[in-house]
Design an enzyme around this catalytic site. Structure first.
Site, short mmCIF file in Angstrom:
data_model
loop_
_atom_site.label_atom_id
_atom_site.label_comp_id
_atom_site.label_asym_id
_atom_site.label_seq_id
_atom_site.Cartn_x
_atom_site.Cartn_y
_atom_site.Cartn_z
N ASP A 10 0.88 -1.16 0.00
CA ASP A 10 0.00 0.00 0.00
C ASP A 10 0.92 1.23 0.00
O ASP A 10 2.09 1.13 0.41
CB ASP A 10 -0.88 -0.03 1.26
CG ASP A 10 -1.68 1.23 1.41
OD1 ASP A 10 -2.38 1.60 0.46
OD2 ASP A 10 -1.59 1.86 2.49
N ASP A 31 -0.11 5.11 0.76
CA ASP A 31 -0.35 6.14 1.78
C ASP A 31 -0.33 5.53 3.18
O ASP A 31 -1.17 4.69 3.51
CB ASP A 31 -1.72 6.81 1.55
CG ASP A 31 -1.81 7.50 0.20
OD1 ASP A 31 -0.85 8.18 -0.18
OD2 ASP A 31 -2.86 7.36 -0.46
N GLY A 79 -7.62 3.95 3.82
CA GLY A 79 -7.64 3.00 2.70
C GLY A 79 -8.86 3.10 1.80
O GLY A 79 -8.86 2.55 0.71
N ARG A 109 -11.60 8.08 -2.33
CA ARG A 109 -11.94 9.48 -2.02
C ARG A 109 -13.44 9.64 -1.76
O ARG A 109 -13.85 10.21 -0.76
CB ARG A 109 -11.50 10.36 -3.19
CG ARG A 109 -11.47 11.84 -2.86
CD ARG A 109 -11.02 12.64 -4.07
NE ARG A 109 -9.78 12.13 -4.64
CZ ARG A 109 -9.32 12.40 -5.87
NH1 ARG A 109 -10.00 13.22 -6.65
NH2 ARG A 109 -8.19 11.87 -6.31
N SER A 158 -5.39 5.21 -4.21
CA SER A 158 -5.27 6.62 -4.59
C SER A 158 -5.15 6.82 -6.09
O SER A 158 -4.47 6.07 -6.79
CB SER A 158 -4.05 7.23 -3.93
OG SER A 158 -3.85 8.55 -4.41
N LYS A 159 -5.81 7.89 -6.55
CA LYS A 159 -5.66 8.29 -7.96
C LYS A 159 -4.45 9.20 -8.11
O LYS A 159 -4.11 9.62 -9.21
CB LYS A 159 -6.93 9.01 -8.42
CG LYS A 159 -8.11 8.05 -8.47
CD LYS A 159 -9.36 8.68 -9.02
CE LYS A 159 -10.37 7.57 -9.28
NZ LYS A 159 -11.74 7.96 -9.07
N ASN A 160 -3.81 9.53 -7.01
CA ASN A 160 -2.61 10.38 -7.04
C ASN A 160 -1.33 9.57 -6.83
O ASN A 160 -0.25 10.15 -6.66
CB ASN A 160 -2.70 11.44 -5.93
CG ASN A 160 -3.89 12.36 -6.11
OD1 ASN A 160 -4.04 12.97 -7.17
ND2 ASN A 160 -4.75 12.46 -5.11
N ASP A 193 -1.52 -0.40 6.08
CA ASP A 193 -1.77 0.31 7.34
C ASP A 193 -3.27 0.42 7.62
O ASP A 193 -3.65 0.97 8.65
CB ASP A 193 -1.18 1.74 7.30
CG ASP A 193 -1.92 2.63 6.32
OD1 ASP A 193 -2.24 2.15 5.21
OD2 ASP A 193 -2.21 3.78 6.67
C1 BG6 Z 1 -5.74 5.72 0.07
C2 BG6 Z 1 -5.79 6.50 1.36
O1 BG6 Z 1 -4.44 5.27 -0.17
O2 BG6 Z 1 -6.15 6.52 -1.02
C3 BG6 Z 1 -7.18 7.09 1.57
O3 BG6 Z 1 -5.49 5.64 2.44
C4 BG6 Z 1 -7.59 7.90 0.34
O4 BG6 Z 1 -7.20 7.89 2.74
C5 BG6 Z 1 -7.48 7.04 -0.92
O5 BG6 Z 1 -8.96 8.34 0.48
C6 BG6 Z 1 -7.84 7.78 -2.20
O6 BG6 Z 1 -6.85 8.73 -2.46
P1 BG6 Z 1 -6.92 9.90 -3.51
O7 BG6 Z 1 -5.51 10.43 -3.53
O8 BG6 Z 1 -7.33 9.30 -4.83
O9 BG6 Z 1 -7.92 10.89 -3.03
MG MG Z 2 -2.71 3.21 3.47
#
Ligand code: BG6
Ligand code: MG
Length: 211
Positions: A8, A10, A45, A48, A115-117, A169
Site C-alpha cells: 500500500d 499512503d 484506505g 476518495r 489513490s488516484k494520485n 496500514d
Molecule cells: C488511500 C488513502 O491510499 O487513497 C485514503 O489511504 C484515500 O485515505 C485514498 O482516500 C484515495 O486517495 P486519492 O488520492 O485518490 O484521493
Molecule cells: Mg494506506
C-alpha cells in the site's frame, strides 16, 4: 517462500496519510463536523468518494451529488498542494532499505493503492523505479476492501495471490488482501492490532525475514 511483495502507498511507503487527514480537516472544520484522528483511522484506505460519504454521515445535513463532487475536488486540491511539495527526503531510510533488500532477495515489488494520485507521489519521492508494477485507484472499478487493486498488481507481476505478501496500514486494505487470497502484513494505522493480518511489523525491514 514468496515471489512478490505488494505495498500500500499512503501510510506505508510515505506519510501521506497525515496529508489526507489535514486536507479533510479543512472541509470538516468548515462544515462543523468533529473529524478526529481516530475517525480518520477508521476510514483509512477507502477511496476518495467512499471516505467523503463516511465523513458526511457524521453531519445531520444532506448534500446533493453536485455538492459532494465539489467537496471531493476541494479536498483533493488541498491535498495536492502538499503532495506537490514532496521530495525524496520524505522516504524513510527503513523503507529504502527494505525495498533494496527485498529486491536483492529476488522478490518482485508492486504498489497497490486506492489513490488516484499514487503515480504523482511515487514520482515526487523518486520511488517509481523501485517497483515492477503499479496498480492504483485510476485502474480499478471497485475500491478496497474489494481486492481488485491487489489482484491487478499481482496480474501485472504475473504472480498468484498465494505467492505474494500485501503490506497495509488500513483494516480495509487487510480485508482486501485476505479477500483476494494474499497473505497480509499489518504496519501501523488501524491495521496494527486489528487481528486481520497474518503478520504484523513495526518496521518494513522486518519484511526481509518474512518474504
Ligand atoms: C488511500 C488513502 O491510499 O487513497 C485514503 O489511504 C484515500 O485515505 C485514498 O482516500 C484515495 O486517495 P486519492 O488520492 O485518490 O484521493
Ligand atoms: Mg494506506
Amino acid at each position: 517462500m514468496k515471489k512478490a511483495v505488494i505495498f500500500d502507498l499512503d501510510g506505508v511507503l510515505v506519510h501521506t496519510d497525515r496529508y489526507h487527514y489535514n486536507a479533510w480537516r479543512i472541509l470538516t472544520d468548515r462544515l462543523g463536523i468533529d473529524f478526529t484522528q481516530e475517525r480518520y483511522d477508521s476510514i483509512r484506505g477507502l477511496s476518495r468518494m467512499d471516505s467523503l460519504e463516511r465523513i458526511l454521515a457524521l453531519s445531520s445535513r444532506q448534500f446533493t451529488q453536485e455538492e459532494k463532487e465539489a467537496m471531493a475536488a476541494e479536498k483533493n486540491e488541498a491535498y495536492l498542494q502538499r503532495v506537490r511539495q514532496m521530495n525524496p527526503e520524505e522516504v524513510e531510510g527503513d523503507v529504502r532499505e527494505a525495498l533494496k533488500g527485498l529486491r536483492e532477495k529476488g522478490l518482485l515489488l508492486a504498489v497497490g493503492s486506492s489513490s488516484k494520485n499514487a503515480k504523482l507521489i511515487l514520482e515526487r519521492t523518486g520511488l517509481t523505479a523501485a517497483f515492477d508494477a503499479i496498480a492504483d485507484g485510476s485502474m480499478v472499478r471497485r475500491a478496497k476492501p474489494d481486492p481488485e487493486v491487489f489482484l491487478k498488481a499481482a496480474a501485472l507481476l504475473q504472480v498468484a495471490p498465494a505467492e505474494a505478501l500485501v503490506v497495509e496500514d488500513a483494516a480495509a486494505g487487510l480485508r482486501a488482501a485476505k479477500a483476494g487470497g494474499f497473505q497480509a502484513v499489518a504496519f501501523g494505522g488501524d491495521a496494527a492490532g486489528s487481528g486481520l493480518a497474518d503478520y504484523e511489523v513495526t518496521r518494513l525491514t522486518e519484511l526481509l525475514e518474512l518474504a
